[in-house]
Design an enzyme around this catalytic site. Structure first.
Site, PDB file in Angstrom:
ATOM      1  N   LYS A 214      33.859 -27.004  75.070  1.00 13.14           N
ATOM      2  CA  LYS A 214      33.033 -26.495  73.735  1.00 13.14           C
ATOM      3  C   LYS A 214      32.285 -25.162  73.869  1.00 13.14           C
ATOM      4  O   LYS A 214      31.553 -25.141  75.075  1.00 13.14           O
ATOM      5  CB  LYS A 214      32.201 -27.704  73.403  1.00 13.14           C
ATOM      6  CG  LYS A 214      31.880 -27.646  71.823  1.00 13.14           C
ATOM      7  CD  LYS A 214      31.253 -29.080  72.053  1.00 13.14           C
ATOM      8  CE  LYS A 214      30.176 -29.276  70.983  1.00 13.14           C
ATOM      9  NZ  LYS A 214      30.416 -29.221  69.560  1.00 13.14           N
TER      10      LYS A 214
ATOM     11  N   GLU B 178      42.637 -16.612  58.500  1.00  6.33           N
ATOM     12  CA  GLU B 178      43.072 -17.724  58.231  1.00  6.33           C
ATOM     13  C   GLU B 178      42.406 -18.420  57.267  1.00  6.33           C
ATOM     14  O   GLU B 178      43.204 -19.261  56.467  1.00  6.33           O
ATOM     15  CB  GLU B 178      43.017 -18.792  59.670  1.00  6.33           C
ATOM     16  CG  GLU B 178      43.522 -20.166  59.716  1.00  6.33           C
ATOM     17  CD  GLU B 178      43.171 -20.711  61.188  1.00  6.33           C
ATOM     18  OE1 GLU B 178      43.345 -20.093  62.208  1.00  6.33           O
ATOM     19  OE2 GLU B 178      42.514 -21.811  61.098  1.00  6.33           O
ATOM     20  N   TYR B 179      41.107 -18.627  57.324  1.00  5.29           N
ATOM     21  CA  TYR B 179      40.202 -19.128  55.804  1.00  5.29           C
ATOM     22  C   TYR B 179      40.918 -18.549  54.641  1.00  5.29           C
ATOM     23  O   TYR B 179      40.974 -19.533  53.920  1.00  5.29           O
ATOM     24  CB  TYR B 179      38.925 -18.884  56.192  1.00  5.29           C
ATOM     25  CG  TYR B 179      37.927 -19.756  56.825  1.00  5.29           C
ATOM     26  CD1 TYR B 179      38.180 -20.048  58.373  1.00  5.29           C
ATOM     27  CD2 TYR B 179      36.608 -20.134  56.452  1.00  5.29           C
ATOM     28  CE1 TYR B 179      37.371 -20.654  59.317  1.00  5.29           C
ATOM     29  CE2 TYR B 179      35.699 -20.674  57.275  1.00  5.29           C
ATOM     30  CZ  TYR B 179      36.208 -21.291  58.618  1.00  5.29           C
ATOM     31  OH  TYR B 179      35.511 -21.952  59.220  1.00  5.29           O
TER      32      TYR B 179
ATOM     33  N   LYS C  11      39.709 -12.758  67.713  1.00  5.89           N
ATOM     34  CA  LYS C  11      39.877 -14.247  67.282  1.00  5.89           C
ATOM     35  C   LYS C  11      38.951 -14.700  66.218  1.00  5.89           C
ATOM     36  O   LYS C  11      39.617 -15.433  65.571  1.00  5.89           O
ATOM     37  CB  LYS C  11      39.776 -15.050  68.841  1.00  5.89           C
ATOM     38  CG  LYS C  11      40.218 -16.692  68.495  1.00  5.89           C
ATOM     39  CD  LYS C  11      41.478 -16.870  67.950  1.00  5.89           C
ATOM     40  CE  LYS C  11      41.649 -18.219  67.419  1.00  5.89           C
ATOM     41  NZ  LYS C  11      40.850 -19.511  67.525  1.00  5.89           N
TER      42      LYS C  11
ATOM     43  N   SER D 140      45.070 -19.010  70.027  1.00  2.00           N
ATOM     44  CA  SER D 140      45.224 -19.531  68.774  1.00  2.00           C
ATOM     45  C   SER D 140      46.764 -20.233  68.726  1.00  2.00           C
ATOM     46  O   SER D 140      47.618 -19.911  69.388  1.00  2.00           O
ATOM     47  CB  SER D 140      45.419 -18.557  67.636  1.00  2.00           C
ATOM     48  OG  SER D 140      45.660 -19.254  66.656  1.00  2.00           O
TER      49      SER D 140
ATOM     50  N   HIS E  45      40.894 -13.043  63.323  1.00  3.75           N
ATOM     51  CA  HIS E  45      41.834 -13.984  62.951  1.00  3.75           C
ATOM     52  C   HIS E  45      41.601 -15.453  62.439  1.00  3.75           C
ATOM     53  O   HIS E  45      42.325 -15.735  61.246  1.00  3.75           O
ATOM     54  CB  HIS E  45      42.641 -14.182  64.437  1.00  3.75           C
ATOM     55  CG  HIS E  45      43.505 -15.673  64.309  1.00  3.75           C
ATOM     56  ND1 HIS E  45      43.225 -16.817  64.184  1.00  3.75           N
ATOM     57  CD2 HIS E  45      45.006 -15.476  64.409  1.00  3.75           C
ATOM     58  CE1 HIS E  45      44.372 -17.389  64.008  1.00  3.75           C
ATOM     59  NE2 HIS E  45      45.280 -16.696  64.155  1.00  3.75           N
ATOM     60  N   ASN E  46      40.667 -15.994  62.605  1.00  2.94           N
ATOM     61  CA  ASN E  46      40.219 -17.159  62.044  1.00  2.94           C
ATOM     62  C   ASN E  46      39.750 -16.896  60.707  1.00  2.94           C
ATOM     63  O   ASN E  46      40.188 -17.877  59.645  1.00  2.94           O
ATOM     64  CB  ASN E  46      39.216 -18.083  62.929  1.00  2.94           C
ATOM     65  CG  ASN E  46      39.587 -18.568  64.093  1.00  2.94           C
ATOM     66  OD1 ASN E  46      40.794 -18.368  64.390  1.00  2.94           O
ATOM     67  ND2 ASN E  46      38.886 -19.772  64.585  1.00  2.94           N
TER      68      ASN E  46
ATOM     69  N   MET F 178      42.861 -28.540  73.667  1.00  7.13           N
ATOM     70  CA  MET F 178      43.466 -27.244  74.221  1.00  7.13           C
ATOM     71  C   MET F 178      43.694 -27.248  75.730  1.00  7.13           C
ATOM     72  O   MET F 178      45.078 -26.602  76.028  1.00  7.13           O
ATOM     73  CB  MET F 178      42.453 -26.146  73.824  1.00  7.13           C
ATOM     74  CG  MET F 178      42.461 -26.135  72.239  1.00  7.13           C
ATOM     75  SD  MET F 178      43.963 -25.833  71.360  1.00  7.13           S
ATOM     76  CE  MET F 178      44.057 -23.912  71.581  1.00  7.13           C
TER      77      MET F 178
END
Ligand code: NBP
Length: 489
Positions: free
Chosen positions: A81, A195-196, A188, A134, A191-192, A17
């Site tokens: 991380k 997305e799942y 975020k 993202s 959002h994830n 990233m």
């Protein structure tokens, strides 16, 4: 150092990233300094900056030189991380930073960690943003969706940069100031979670078409390609089309068929479901997608269970390959079921965001969030524009499914949705996401649900009392005594 030689911004953490976002920033004309704990990554990034067009990027090999290479007030993006590495990186960098400087954590961080860091850095006058990023590798390099939350002044310090670096859609760059505290990370995270849900629903559409309809991968590629030109147009449908087209170059056949059916995950989906539970928000589609990831991990157990149940006499479903009008109908039904299921999943995510916004006083603008997800991010999709418009029409919309336009679409797709779920259940093919969405819709649309009986049971064993539909007040009944006397009479 001459101020003209100082960089406009810095970025620490040069894995996938960080490296790509740094190159994106440099390409947009903002001179950038980069740093990474393992210095070989600094050289790698310098090399890429050179190869990708002599971009204005300078490498630094220790935190001090890196921080001192920045224009004041300094702005540093961290992309390491999440968790302890972020604290360690902040400690290493902030030692050389001054009051008025800004730290931006671009990782998938738990929002409460950001809120703690906002306080800790504020003690030294350092401004802080938790910025959801993202779009994966490609998004970072060419235009991500950015969700910065925290200090508004910190946002203003980097607004010109993020507006140029973010993906661009017809109604502006895919970035906006989200709100205070850890709101950027929270948005975020949801959002994830969405997305799942999207990925689960797409995999169920694939499962039904393949195992109930008997479609081949090349037919699936054609259908997904067609879907990507209509209401389902989205990044995830587009990449799924490509996936169906990839051959196994080495061993023959098609690659998707060779992939082990065990899903990995990093935790943001779990956090979303935990937060939904904390806030008493129903998010069954997102929860189903998480459960499916857990069950997918039990590969050996599932194989053993299949054997045991076969031994116990369970008949294996033998699909009949559909042809002609039947096949056409199934494909069209699955498209509609996927769309309707997605709306319910987004409704759950949006309602979770609203509930958290109330709790924290973030004042989230749901329409604006839908807008910044229209480009750059993994859930980018044409229908997000419709979600944006739904919240613009009515910012207090209780649920997406009752927006007049979406309500019409749900009703139009209801028959197809039920046919798909029925057929899948009949065949023993699991469609937990589609079933969860349909159950959510069916429960939400019913003025009366069987909660009256649950209330009676609670009052029976726990004297929890109940309300009546006809007379106000809280009531308790001696259920056991009355029931016995009624048997006698
Ligand atoms: P990773 O999450 O794989 O982290 C690797 C980076 O962290 C390297 O730069 C590594 O430095 C650094 N790091 C670690 Br590990 N421990 C450190 C420590 N104690 N001190 C300093 N640096 C340390 O990188 P990524 O995949 O690029 O993701 C970065 C962030 O962005 C994560 O929060 C991730 O969840 C989020 N994100 C990732 C994606 C994606 O598609 N990958 C998408 C969206 C968001 P080293 O080189 O010295 O080991």
């Amino acid at each position: 150092m001459e101020s003209a030689l100082l960089s406009r911004i810095g970025l620490a953490g040069l894995a996938v990233m960080g490296q790509n976002l740094a190159l994106n920033i440099a390409e947009k004309g903002f001179p950038i300094s980069v740093y990474n704990r393992t210095t070989s990554k600094v050289d790698e990034t310098l090399d890429r900056a050179h190869r990708e067009g002599n971009l204005p990027l300078t490498g630094h090999y220790n935190p001090r030189d890196f921080v001192l290479s920045l224009q004041r007030p300094r702005s540093v993006i961290i992309l390491v991380k999440a968790g302890a590495p972020v604290d360690q990186t902040i400690a290493a960098l902030s030692e050389h930073m001054e009051s008025g400087d800004t730290i931006i954590d671009g990782g998938n961080e738990w929002y409460e960690n950001t809120e703690r860091r906002i306080k800790e850095t504020a003690d030294r006058g350092i401004l802080y943003l938790g910025m959801g990023v993202s779009g994966g590798e490609d998004g970072a390099r060419n235009g991500p969706s950015l969700m910065p939350g925290g200090s508004y002044q910190a946002y203003l310090n980097i607004e010109d940069i993020v507006k140029k670096v973010a993906a661009q859609v017809e109604d502006g760059p895919c970035v906006t100031y989200i709100g205070e505290g850890g709101s950027g990370n929270f948005v975020k995270m949801v959002h994830n979670g969405i997305e799942y849900g999207d990925m689960q629903l797409i995999s169920e559409a694939y499962d039904v078409l393949k195992n109930v309809g008997g479609l081949t991968n090349s037919e699936l590629a054609e259908i997904f390609d067609e879907w990507n030109r209509g209401e389902l147009e989205s990044f995830l449908v587009e990449i799924t089309t490509d996936i169906f087209r990839v051959k196994d170059e080495q061993y023959g056949g098609e690659l998707v068929d060779k992939i082990l059916d065990k899903t990995g995950m990093k935790g943001t989906g779990k956090w979303t479901v935990q937060q939904a539970a904390e806030l008493s928000i129903a998010a069954p589609t997102i929860a189903a997608s998480l459960d499916c990831r857990y069950l997918s991990g039990l590969k050996e157990e599932r194989e053993a269970a299949a054997e045991v149940l076969k031994g116990a006499g369970l008949k294996e479903y033998v699909g009949v390959t559909k042809t002609g009008a039947e096949k056409k109908q199934l494909i069209d039904d699955v498209r509609q079921a996927l769309y309707a299921s997605k709306i319910c999943s987004y409704a759950q995510g949006m309602n979770l965001l609203r509930a958290k916004s109330f709790e924290k006083g973030w004042n989230l603008n749901l329409g604006e969030l839908a807008r910044i997800w229209k480009g750059g991010c993994i859930i980018r999709a044409v229908f997000l524009d419709r979600i944006k418009k739904a919240y613009q029409r009515n910012p207090n919309l209780a649920n997406l499914v009752v927006d007049p336009e979406f309500a019409k679409e749900m009703v139009q797709r209801e028959g197809a949705w039920r046919r798909v779920v029925k057929e899948a259940i009949g065949a023993g093919i699991t469609t937990p996401g589609m079933c969860a969405s349909l159950a959510y819709f069916d429960t939400y649309k019913r003025p009366r649900v069987p909660a009256n009986l649950v209330q009676a049971q609670r009052d029976y064993f726990g004297a929890h009392t109940y309300e009546r539909i006809d007379i106000p007040g809280a009531y308790h009944t001696e259920w056991s005594k009355l029931a016995k006397s009624n048997i006698k009479s």
